[in-house]
Design an enzyme around this catalytic site. Structure first.
Site, mmCIF file in Angstrom:
data_model
loop_
_atom_site.group_PDB
_atom_site.id
_atom_site.type_symbol
_atom_site.label_atom_id
_atom_site.label_comp_id
_atom_site.label_asym_id
_atom_site.label_seq_id
_atom_site.Cartn_x
_atom_site.Cartn_y
_atom_site.Cartn_z
ATOM 1 N N SER A 114 16.442 -22.792 32.461
ATOM 2 C CA SER A 114 16.434 -23.825 31.664
ATOM 3 C C SER A 114 15.523 -24.751 32.336
ATOM 4 C CB SER A 114 17.718 -24.511 31.218
ATOM 5 O OG SER A 114 17.300 -25.800 30.438
ATOM 6 N N LYS A 139 22.831 -23.004 36.629
ATOM 7 C CA LYS A 139 21.727 -22.113 36.303
ATOM 8 C C LYS A 139 21.006 -22.053 37.757
ATOM 9 C CE LYS A 139 21.252 -22.884 31.595
ATOM 10 N NZ LYS A 139 21.426 -21.460 31.154
#
Length: 224
Positions: A114, A139
């Site tokens: 992301s 992430k």
């Protein structure tokens, strides 16, 4: 990728992962999808996808799924979100997939992350970063684990996601300052293009729609 081997896909039940599954099958590639439940099994099998049940949060499940009789050329992961015991699949699930891919001798791993993770933290406002911080931290940890794994990798960081038909205006860039929106179908098309592009090897790329940028920044597009 060879026609005899499989693409191992984690996250195929919905969202970007489902769109990637469709894209891969349109290219007549063999796909093996890891599913946690039977909920979408029939739909995926109707697309010609081989389904294996297992939980990405369980390292043994992932290793067993990847060590089957079918050779696996590449792994694509779009998984994320809260799983069990407040552990997010964004890190732990992806870590298990990366570790199993190393053991299986996989040639390439594509991780859908992301914008806001890693050095692209500069692309988002303080308000958005505060709301997404726990997810983005996980992430980033997954990205770093992949980079350090020794696997050939491509990390794709999409912007905000829409569920609309493809615009064909999706672009990639190495510029971490870029932010914007992009349709899930266009992310899937970019992922499938990266699969067969040596130029994408060992790159970290942001993905946005050229017509849905935040502001009007000038940036260099990454050519596959």
């Amino acid at each position: 990728m060879t026609t005899a081997s499989y693409i191992f896909l984690a996250g195929a039940s919905r969202g970007v992962g489902r769109e990637i599954a469709q894209c891969l099958r349109e290219q007549q590639l063999k796909v093996k999808a890891l599913l946690r439940t039977d909920a979408t099994r029939n739909e995926l099998e109707a697309m010609g996808i081989k389904v294996v049940l297992g939980d990405a949060m369980n390292a043994d499940d992932v290793e067993s799924a990847m060590q089957g009789d079918e050779p696996i050329d590449a792994v694509i992961s779009t998984i994320g979100g809260l799983a069990k015991d407040n552990n997010r699949a964004d890190y732990l699930g992806n870590k298990n997939l990366i570790d199993a891919a190393v053991k299986a001798g996989v040639q390439k791993f594509i991780l859908v992350s992301s914008i806001g993770a890693g050095n692209s933290v500069v692309a988002l406002s303080a308000q958005i970063l505060e709301a997404l911080q726990p997810v983005l931290i996980d992430k980033e940890k997954a990205e770093q684990h992949l980079i350090e794994s020794g696997l050939t990798y491509t990390i794709i960081r999409p912007g905000g996601l829409h569920s609309e038909p493809a615009t064909r205006n999706g672009v990639l860039t190495e510029d971490p300052r870029i932010a914007g929106m992009i349709n899930r179908t266009d992310v899937a098309q970019l992922v499938c293009q990266c699969l067969n592009s040596d130029r994408a090897n060992n790159k970290v790329l942001s993905a946005v729609d050229a017509n849905m940028l935040f502001g009007q920044p000038e940036f260099e597009k990454f050519s596959l």
